[in-house]
Design an enzyme around this catalytic site. Structure first.
Site, PDB file in Angstrom:
ATOM      1  N   LYS A  70      31.123  -6.578 -14.334  1.00 55.43           N
ATOM      2  CA  LYS A  70      29.737  -6.351 -14.770  1.00 55.43           C
ATOM      3  C   LYS A  70      29.131  -7.514 -15.547  1.00 55.43           C
ATOM      4  O   LYS A  70      27.903  -7.646 -15.601  1.00 55.43           O
ATOM      5  CB  LYS A  70      29.660  -5.069 -15.605  1.00 55.43           C
ATOM      6  CG  LYS A  70      29.958  -3.815 -14.804  1.00 55.43           C
ATOM      7  CD  LYS A  70      29.783  -2.558 -15.630  1.00 55.43           C
ATOM      8  CE  LYS A  70      30.121  -1.318 -14.805  1.00 55.43           C
ATOM      9  NZ  LYS A  70      29.849  -0.062 -15.527  1.00 55.43           N
ATOM     10  N   ASP A 107      23.383   1.710 -15.766  1.00 50.56           N
ATOM     11  CA  ASP A 107      24.333   2.411 -16.625  1.00 50.56           C
ATOM     12  C   ASP A 107      23.660   2.998 -17.861  1.00 50.56           C
ATOM     13  O   ASP A 107      23.957   4.119 -18.267  1.00 50.56           O
ATOM     14  CB  ASP A 107      25.451   1.469 -17.084  1.00 50.56           C
ATOM     15  CG  ASP A 107      26.569   1.327 -16.070  1.00 50.56           C
ATOM     16  OD1 ASP A 107      26.697   2.211 -15.192  1.00 50.56           O
ATOM     17  OD2 ASP A 107      27.326   0.342 -16.159  1.00 50.56           O
TER      18      ASP A 107
END
Length: 275
Positions: A70, A107
Site C-alpha cells: 500500500k 480504506d
C-alpha cells in the site's frame, strides 16, 4: 466469463486468502455487469513488472492493493487527490486506457462506515500497527475529531513518525506495552490472520463501553475479538471494513454503485466460503 472481459483485481503478497473477488463478482452478477474481478499474487520485487504489463492491457480497469504494497505502489501512480500527503498509502488504483494510473484510498471510508452507522462518539482510540492500513485508519479517526490517539507498533519510532506525519498529537508505544484506557481499539496489522502469530493484548484497561475493531477477516473471529467478546465489549470484524472499502472501489472500477441492500446475503456467502 472469458479473458476478454474488462476486469479489475486485487494484488498482494500473500493473496490466496483474499475475499475481494467473491465480493466484487457477487455484485457484478447481481447487477448483470459483464466484467470480472480476480486476485493476483505480486511480490514486492515484481511490482514494477506487474504495472508495466497491466498498462499494456486495454481490458484492465485497475486494482485494489493489500499487504504489503500500500505504500510502495505510490511510486507507480498519479495522485491528483493528494492521497500521499493526506494518508500516505494507496489501496485502489484506477486505469484509463492511454492515461495515467490514478491512486486513491478507499480504506479510510470503508473503515468509518460501521462507526458512523453505530454513531460511535468515543474520545480515545488505540491503533495497533504503523503500516498502510494504519495510515488510512489514523486519517479516518482524525476526520472524526478523535482527540486522543495512541499508536502501538513494533518500532515506537515508526508509530511516532506516523503521528507526526499526520499532525496528530498522540503517543506511540511498543506493541508489547500495556494498553492505555481507550474507547476504541483497532488491530491494523496482519497479526491474528491465518498463518500469522496471534495478537495477544490484555484488554483490561479498555473502557467498559469500548469497541474492539479487527480488520483481519481470515479468520473472521480472531483471538482478539474472542477476548473482547469475553469481556463484554462491542466488536467489529474485518468484513465490515472489507465490504465498505470494496463498495467504494467497485464504483471506481465498474462505474456502478454496489448493491448494499444485499449485504446480508453477501456476508452469508463470505462466511460460507472455504478459506
Amino acid at each position: 466469463m472469458t479473458d476478454k472481459l474488462p476486469y479489475a483485481e486485487v494484488i498482494g503478497d500473500p493473496i490466496a486468502h483474499s475475499k475481494s473477488p467473491l465480493i466484487h463478482n457477487f455484485w457484478l452478477n447481481a447487477l448483470d455487469i459483464e466484467a470480472e474481478y480476480k486476485k493476483t499474487h505480486v511480490t514486492p520485487q515484481g511490482l514494477a513488472a506487474y504495472f508495466l504489463m497491466r498498462r499494456a492491457d486495454p481490458d484492465w480497469l485497475g486494482c485494489n492493493v493489500t499487504i504489503p504494497h500500500k505504500i510502495a505502489v505510490m511510486d507507480y501512480v498519479d495522485d491528483p487527490g493528494g492521497v500521499r500527503e493526506r494518508i500516505g498509502a494507496v489501496n485502489t488504483i484506477a486505469s484509463e486506457t492511454g492515461g495515467p494510473l490514478i491512486g486513491t484510498n478507499t480504506d479510510a471510508g470503508g473503515f468509518l462506515q460501521p462507526l458512523l452507522r453505530d454513531k460511535w462518539k468515543g474520545q480515545s482510540a488505540v491503533i495497533v500497527g504503523a503500516g498502510g492500513a494504519a495510515r488510512a485508519i489514523l486519517f479516518a479517526l482524525t476526520s472524526l475529531g478523535v482527540p486522543n490517539i495512541t499508536v502501538m507498533a513494533r518500532d515506537p519510532a515508526k508509530g511516532q513518525a506516523l503521528l507526526d506525519r499526520a499532525g496528530v498529537k498522540g503517543q506511540a508505544i511498543g506493541i508489547s506495552d500495556a494498553l492505555p484506557k481507550a474507547d476504541l481499539l483497532v488491530n491494523a496489522t496482519s497479526l491474528g490472520m491465518v498463518g500469522q502469530p496471534l495478537l495477544e493484548l490484555d484488554l483490561a484497561p479498555l473502557a467498559d463501553c469500548a469497541t474492539v475493531y479487527d480488520i483481519v477477516y481470515a479468520p473472521l473471529e480472531t483471538g482478539l475479538l474472542k477476548a473482547a467478546s469475553a469481556r463484554g465489549l462491542k466488536t467489529l470484524d474485518g468484513l465490515e471494513m472489507l465490504i465498505g472499502q470494496a463498495a467504494l472501489a467497485f464504483d471506481i472500477f465498474f462505474d456502478a454503485e454496489a448493491p448494499r441492500d444485499l449485504d446480508e446475503e453477501l456476508r452469508a456467502l463470505l462466511l460460507a466460503a472455504d478459506y
